[in-house]
Design an enzyme around this catalytic site. Structure first.
Site, PDB file in Angstrom:
ATOM      1  N   SER A 157      28.818  74.706   0.472  1.00 46.97           N
ATOM      2  CA  SER A 157      30.139  74.490   1.093  1.00 46.97           C
ATOM      3  C   SER A 157      30.959  73.475   0.291  1.00 46.97           C
ATOM      4  O   SER A 157      31.184  72.357   0.754  1.00 46.97           O
ATOM      5  CB  SER A 157      30.007  74.090   2.562  1.00 46.97           C
ATOM      6  N   SER A 171      18.220  73.055   1.638  1.00 43.79           N
ATOM      7  CA  SER A 171      17.285  73.967   2.315  1.00 43.79           C
ATOM      8  C   SER A 171      15.973  73.249   2.618  1.00 43.79           C
ATOM      9  O   SER A 171      15.425  73.387   3.720  1.00 43.79           O
ATOM     10  CB  SER A 171      16.989  75.189   1.436  1.00 43.79           C
ATOM     11  N   GLY A 220      26.036  69.954  -0.231  1.00 44.53           N
ATOM     12  CA  GLY A 220      25.683  69.280  -1.483  1.00 44.53           C
ATOM     13  C   GLY A 220      25.480  70.311  -2.584  1.00 44.53           C
ATOM     14  O   GLY A 220      25.507  71.522  -2.338  1.00 44.53           O
ATOM     15  N   LEU A 221      25.253  69.796  -3.783  1.00 38.31           N
ATOM     16  CA  LEU A 221      25.082  70.670  -4.950  1.00 38.31           C
ATOM     17  C   LEU A 221      23.843  71.560  -4.805  1.00 38.31           C
ATOM     18  O   LEU A 221      22.928  71.239  -4.030  1.00 38.31           O
ATOM     19  CB  LEU A 221      24.912  69.815  -6.210  1.00 38.31           C
ATOM     20  N   SER A 222      23.824  72.626  -5.574  1.00 35.85           N
ATOM     21  CA  SER A 222      22.626  73.457  -5.626  1.00 35.85           C
ATOM     22  C   SER A 222      21.474  72.597  -6.158  1.00 35.85           C
ATOM     23  O   SER A 222      21.651  71.851  -7.127  1.00 35.85           O
ATOM     24  CB  SER A 222      22.873  74.645  -6.561  1.00 35.85           C
ATOM     25  N   GLY A 223      20.343  72.672  -5.493  1.00 34.89           N
ATOM     26  CA  GLY A 223      19.183  71.894  -5.931  1.00 34.89           C
ATOM     27  C   GLY A 223      19.164  70.471  -5.381  1.00 34.89           C
ATOM     28  O   GLY A 223      18.250  69.695  -5.669  1.00 34.89           O
ATOM     29  N   SER A 224      20.170  70.118  -4.570  1.00 36.88           N
ATOM     30  CA  SER A 224      20.201  68.757  -4.025  1.00 36.88           C
ATOM     31  C   SER A 224      19.136  68.590  -2.939  1.00 36.88           C
ATOM     32  O   SER A 224      18.686  67.474  -2.670  1.00 36.88           O
ATOM     33  CB  SER A 224      21.596  68.429  -3.471  1.00 36.88           C
ATOM     34  N   GLY A 225      18.758  69.683  -2.297  1.00 39.40           N
ATOM     35  CA  GLY A 225      17.700  69.594  -1.284  1.00 39.40           C
ATOM     36  C   GLY A 225      18.116  70.024   0.113  1.00 39.40           C
ATOM     37  O   GLY A 225      17.417  69.751   1.091  1.00 39.40           O
TER      38      GLY A 225
HETATM   39  N1  LIG Z   1      14.431  63.855  -1.151  1.00 37.19           N
HETATM   40  C1  LIG Z   1      14.430  65.176  -1.345  1.00 37.19           C
HETATM   41  N2  LIG Z   1      14.944  65.988  -0.405  1.00 37.19           N
HETATM   42  C2  LIG Z   1      14.963  67.332  -0.595  1.00 37.19           C
HETATM   43  N3  LIG Z   1      14.493  67.947  -1.697  1.00 37.19           N
HETATM   44  C3  LIG Z   1      13.967  67.179  -2.678  1.00 37.19           C
HETATM   45  C4  LIG Z   1      13.927  65.767  -2.543  1.00 37.19           C
HETATM   46  N4  LIG Z   1      13.363  65.235  -3.653  1.00 37.19           N
HETATM   47  C5  LIG Z   1      13.071  66.289  -4.442  1.00 37.19           C
HETATM   48  N5  LIG Z   1      13.409  67.461  -3.871  1.00 37.19           N
HETATM   49  C6  LIG Z   1      13.205  68.790  -4.469  1.00 37.19           C
HETATM   50  O1  LIG Z   1      14.486  69.300  -4.838  1.00 37.19           O
HETATM   51  C7  LIG Z   1      14.503  70.732  -4.715  1.00 37.19           C
HETATM   52  C8  LIG Z   1      15.660  71.109  -3.776  1.00 37.19           C
HETATM   53  O2  LIG Z   1      15.737  72.501  -3.663  1.00 37.19           O
HETATM   54  P1  LIG Z   1      16.496  73.235  -2.463  1.00 37.19           P
HETATM   55  O3  LIG Z   1      16.225  74.676  -2.608  1.00 37.19           O
HETATM   56  O4  LIG Z   1      16.157  72.574  -1.171  1.00 37.19           O
HETATM   57  O5  LIG Z   1      18.021  72.899  -2.820  1.00 37.19           O
HETATM   58  P2  LIG Z   1      19.353  73.459  -2.140  1.00 37.19           P
HETATM   59  O6  LIG Z   1      20.252  72.286  -1.998  1.00 37.19           O
HETATM   60  O7  LIG Z   1      19.022  74.237  -0.933  1.00 37.19           O
HETATM   61  O8  LIG Z   1      19.932  74.401  -3.291  1.00 37.19           O
HETATM   62  P3  LIG Z   1      20.787  75.777  -3.170  1.00 37.19           P
HETATM   63  O9  LIG Z   1      22.202  75.373  -2.893  1.00 37.19           O
HETATM   64  O10 LIG Z   1      20.652  76.392  -4.528  1.00 37.19           O
HETATM   65  O11 LIG Z   1      20.190  76.617  -2.100  1.00 37.19           O
HETATM   66  C9  LIG Z   1      13.151  71.135  -4.139  1.00 37.19           C
HETATM   67  O12 LIG Z   1      12.343  71.543  -5.224  1.00 37.19           O
HETATM   68  C10 LIG Z   1      12.630  69.835  -3.520  1.00 37.19           C
HETATM   69  O13 LIG Z   1      11.215  69.759  -3.499  1.00 37.19           O
HETATM   70 MG   LIG Z   2      19.299  76.265  -0.390  1.00 36.92          MG
END
Ligand SMILES: Nc1ncnc2c1ncn2[C@@H]1O[C@H](COP(=O)(O)OP(=O)(O)OP(=O)(O)O)[C@@H](O)[C@H]1O
Ligand SMILES: [Mg+2]
Length: 204
Positions: free
Chosen positions: A109, A42, A35-40
């Site tokens: 990815s 990790s 998923g996109l960066s910041g989608s959640g």
């Molecule tokens: N339902 C949810 N599931 C996961 N994260 C959530 C949700 N709702 C809100 N968030 C918030 O969204 C942010 C997601 O950040 P995270 O670092 O997990 O993204 P990521 O997909 O791993 O990004 P990256 O590709 O940059 O590593 C966190 O601040 C988290 O608290």
């Molecule tokens: Mg991440």
């Protein structure tokens, strides 16, 4: 590039996957969060791992940024490097699966073909693609690492969703919509999927 295959011989292992399964009490799996960066990705991968670990599963996390510190520190963010990044991670995940472990992989990815190539390394029941679905606008408003701000200002190039593509999965095993649901509900949805489908065997 490429070793001389004539001088390379596969050495069969004595222990098999079923030996690991008997000892570990669960089958090996890859939960591939895309998923996109910041989608959640990790956030979910770490929370799900913690839960599985607490239940006694053998687990390991492969996370985007961490692996770029070591094994993939020679790779950047061009299309070719992103592809090689995912290829290597797929091969690493395969090693862990060979050792009977549940791998939680959290990588943007962005290319469908790369994810399918990783999927092809595994038995069908071993690979679960989890699409962490979240609108770009919501990801950008979260901006947990400040990367969208940098991408918008032009300081950061080739950022997925801004000036680099993200290809949505066609048939992921699971979609978690993190724009609509909170972290707890999303974690529960992933755990429910792996337990209800019997991936972990026994009573969970
Ligand atoms: N339902 C949810 N599931 C996961 N994260 C959530 C949700 N709702 C809100 N968030 C918030 O969204 C942010 C997601 O950040 P995270 O670092 O997990 O993204 P990521 O997909 O791993 O990004 P990256 O590709 O940059 O590593 C966190 O601040 C988290 O608290
Ligand atoms: Mg991440």
């Amino acid at each position: 590039m490429g070793a001389n295959k004539l001088n390379i011989t596969w050495h069969d292992r004595v222990l098999t996957k079923s030996d690991y399964l008997k000892r570990n009490g669960h089958q090996p799996l890859v939960l591939w969060f895309t998923g996109l960066s910041g989608s959640g990705k990790s956030t979910l991968a770490h929370a799900v791992e913690e839960e599985l670990f607490r239940k006694g599963c053998y687990t390991y996390i492969l996370d985007g940024d961490n692996i770029r510190h070591g094994l993939n520190s020679d790779l950047g963010f061009s299309e070719a490097d992103r592809r090689e990044n995912i290829r290597r991670i797929g091969e690493v995940a395969k090693l862990f699966v060979d050792a009977g472990i549940i791998v939680l992989a959290a990588f943007i990815s962005p290319y469908r073909e790369d994810r399918e190539r990783v999927r092809a390394l595994f038995e069908p029941a071993e690979f679960i693609e989890v699409f962490v679905n979240c609108d770009l606008a919501v990801c950008e408003s979260r901006d947990p690492k400040g990367l969208y701000r940098k991408a918008r200002s032009g300081e950061l190039k080739q950022f997925t969703g801004i000036d680099s593509p993200y290809e949505v999965p066609f048939r992921p095993e699971l979609v978690v919509n993190t724009a609509c649901y909170g972290v707890e509900d999303s974690v529960r949805a992933v755990l429910a999927f792996v337990t209800e489908r019997g991936f972990l065997g026994g009573d969970w």
